[in-house]
Scaffold this motif. Structure first.
Motif, mmCIF file in Angstrom:
data_model
loop_
_atom_site.group_PDB
_atom_site.id
_atom_site.type_symbol
_atom_site.label_atom_id
_atom_site.label_comp_id
_atom_site.label_asym_id
_atom_site.label_seq_id
_atom_site.Cartn_x
_atom_site.Cartn_y
_atom_site.Cartn_z
ATOM 1 N N GLY A 62 -3.081 71.997 -72.198
ATOM 2 C CA GLY A 62 -2.485 71.188 -71.071
ATOM 3 C C GLY A 62 -3.012 69.918 -70.993
ATOM 4 O O GLY A 62 -3.714 69.336 -71.939
ATOM 5 N N ILE A 63 -2.716 69.218 -69.911
ATOM 6 C CA ILE A 63 -2.882 67.800 -69.707
ATOM 7 C C ILE A 63 -4.393 67.913 -69.132
ATOM 8 O O ILE A 63 -4.491 68.550 -68.157
ATOM 9 N N VAL A 64 -5.252 67.018 -69.509
ATOM 10 C CA VAL A 64 -6.627 67.261 -69.226
ATOM 11 C C VAL A 64 -6.682 66.682 -67.468
ATOM 12 O O VAL A 64 -6.117 65.835 -67.053
ATOM 13 N N HIS A 65 -7.286 67.614 -66.633
ATOM 14 C CA HIS A 65 -7.445 67.592 -65.212
ATOM 15 C C HIS A 65 -8.110 66.046 -65.232
ATOM 16 O O HIS A 65 -9.263 65.957 -65.746
ATOM 17 N N PRO A 66 -7.485 65.341 -64.037
ATOM 18 C CA PRO A 66 -8.326 64.012 -63.678
ATOM 19 C C PRO A 66 -9.735 64.212 -63.279
ATOM 20 O O PRO A 66 -10.458 63.433 -63.468
ATOM 21 N N ASN A 67 -9.966 65.442 -62.780
ATOM 22 C CA ASN A 67 -11.468 65.940 -62.392
ATOM 23 C C ASN A 67 -12.413 65.651 -63.478
ATOM 24 O O ASN A 67 -13.715 65.238 -63.553
ATOM 25 N N VAL A 68 -11.911 66.331 -64.690
ATOM 26 C CA VAL A 68 -12.640 66.478 -65.934
ATOM 27 C C VAL A 68 -12.834 64.903 -66.224
ATOM 28 O O VAL A 68 -14.101 64.671 -66.859
ATOM 29 N N LEU A 69 -11.767 64.251 -66.364
ATOM 30 C CA LEU A 69 -12.334 62.751 -66.715
ATOM 31 C C LEU A 69 -13.111 62.050 -65.871
ATOM 32 O O LEU A 69 -14.067 61.323 -66.511
ATOM 33 N N GLU A 70 -12.842 62.087 -64.585
ATOM 34 C CA GLU A 70 -13.779 61.390 -63.606
ATOM 35 C C GLU A 70 -15.365 61.943 -63.791
ATOM 36 O O GLU A 70 -16.134 61.115 -63.663
ATOM 37 N N MET A 71 -15.672 63.233 -63.943
ATOM 38 C CA MET A 71 -16.844 63.498 -64.034
ATOM 39 C C MET A 71 -17.641 63.147 -65.457
ATOM 40 O O MET A 71 -19.059 63.108 -65.379
ATOM 41 N N SER A 72 -16.851 62.807 -66.341
ATOM 42 C CA SER A 72 -17.484 62.041 -67.555
ATOM 43 C C SER A 72 -17.490 60.399 -67.487
ATOM 44 O O SER A 72 -17.645 60.037 -68.789
ATOM 45 N N GLY A 73 -17.124 59.929 -66.446
ATOM 46 C CA GLY A 73 -17.078 58.542 -66.441
ATOM 47 C C GLY A 73 -16.029 58.027 -66.814
ATOM 48 O O GLY A 73 -15.965 56.749 -67.339
ATOM 49 N N VAL A 74 -14.959 58.685 -66.982
ATOM 50 C CA VAL A 74 -13.469 58.184 -67.474
ATOM 51 C C VAL A 74 -12.702 57.848 -66.201
ATOM 52 O O VAL A 74 -12.513 58.738 -65.451
ATOM 53 N N ASP A 75 -12.011 56.418 -66.177
ATOM 54 C CA ASP A 75 -10.987 56.210 -65.176
ATOM 55 C C ASP A 75 -9.888 56.949 -65.372
ATOM 56 O O ASP A 75 -8.916 56.653 -66.319
ATOM 57 N N ALA A 76 -9.538 58.082 -64.438
ATOM 58 C CA ALA A 76 -8.463 58.765 -64.679
ATOM 59 C C ALA A 76 -7.080 58.185 -64.247
ATOM 60 O O ALA A 76 -5.986 58.517 -64.431
#
Length: 352
Positions: A294-308
């Motif tokens: 799937g497409i990575v959930h924005p929450n997963v990116l944000e929790m790792s410090g990546v700008d979704a």
């Protein structure tokens, strides 16, 4: 007295020569030398009596003693050579190799079929520009669940019940925590897009049967860059399916749910046994489920410090045990872990 001593020497030499003749080993021969000519030997006992003889009688006895030494040494050396030759022949006969017997075949080990499958997958994704990153099997709840958008008490955790060491420390249920750890360390401005796969062993408190095991192997992939779409995911997985299962294979995506991707899909590959016509392997559907993605959930990116807002990505998880079972038509996952050489020796065609 001289006559008596000369007679003793004469008798002694005859006895010594006979004993030498009867000797059958090197050790026995050496014992005879000590018994006759040693410091406490028979000849030495006679020689000590020379002090009691008259001056003109001493040379006469000395002459007899010298004759003893000459005859004894000649017989001793001859017998020693004979025994040495006999012992050598006996040793050679004992150590003879019967070249008429077939040689003993030394069996050559090979890598376990799961290792072969993992390395085949690694080579495939390395060729597509991915990097291989491994992580700890004993993981923190934070990385294993929370960073994967599975907060505490989330019902989806029940499907991944695992073995806990403490309330916060557990045996990982998937290799996704490696993705979370890598995301928080990756510098997108400096290093550019992230393309990685994380293979390894995972654990779940599951019932052992033909298709389930409390431990198994996964390889999860992650790509994060600007403007990643579902089309990128499908193209990647189609290339994987063709390379691993055969050039004729096709894939299809079906909607599904995973907490860490949105949208999420189950990925099926066209049956490599019947070519999509329907058989017992694909349960008459023409398709076999092989992985989730799937497409990575924005929450997963944000929790790792990546700008979704700037970055998006796709992720997929391949069960190494599962694809090995499918590719090699293995009917029971437990075969992988029972160390049965009758099973393992069937896969010697892989990498050594």
């Amino acid at each position: 007295m001289i006559k008596e001593l000369q007679e003793q020497v004469h008798t002694l030499i005859e006895k010594a020569l006979e004993d030498i003749k009867q000797a059958s080993s090197s050790q026995e021969l050496q014992d005879l030398r000590v018994n006759y000519t040693g410091k406490k030997g028979e000849l030495t006992k006679i020689s000590k009596k020379m002090k009691d003889l008259d001056k003109e009688e001493k040379p006469q006895l000395g002459q007899f003693i010298n004759q003893f030494h000459t005859k004894f040494n000649e017989a001793f050396d001859l017998k020693q050579k004979q025994i040495a030759q006999e012992e050598l022949q006996a040793q050679l006969a004992k150590e003879t190799i019967d070249v008429t017997l077939p040689g003993r075949i030394q069996s050559q080990g090979v890598r376990h079929i799961l290792t072969q499958t993992r390395e085949e997958l690694e080579d495939l994704f390395l060729g597509m520009g991915y990097q291989i990153i491994e992580g700890p099997e004993v993981e923190l709840d934070t990385y294993n669940f929370e960073r994967m958008n599975l907060p505490r008490n989330h019902p989806a955790r029940d499907m991944q019940d695992t073995f806990y060491i403490s309330e916060e420390v557990l045996l990982r249920t998937h290799t996704s925590p490696v993705q979370a750890r890598t995301l928080e360390q990756h510098n997108f401005e400096k290093d550019g897009p992230l393309k990685m796969v994380s293979p390894g062993k995972v654990f779940r408190r599951d019932t052992d049967d033909a298709t389930h095991s409390h431990q198994f192997h996964q390889m999860e992939g992650l790509v994060v860059a600007p403007r990643i779409t579902l089309a990128d995911l499908k193209g990647t997985l189609l290339q994987f399916a063709k390379a691993f299962f055969g050039e004729e294979r096709e894939i299809r995506l079906r909607p599904s749910f995973f907490s860490f991707t949105e949208p999420s899909v189950e990925v099926d590959v066209s049956c490599f046994k019947c070519g999509g016509e329907g058989c017992s392997i694909c349960k008459q559907t023409g398709w076999i489920e092989v992985l989730g993605a799937g497409i990575v959930h924005p929450n997963v990116l944000e929790m790792s410090g990546v700008d979704a807002e700037r970055y998006s990505g796709f992720a997929f998880g391949v069960g190494i045990d599962r694809v090995a079972m499918l590719k090699y038509n293995i009917d029971d996952i437990r075969h992988f872990y029972q160390n049965d050489l009758r099973f393992l020796n069937q896969f010697k065609g892989g990498q050594n």
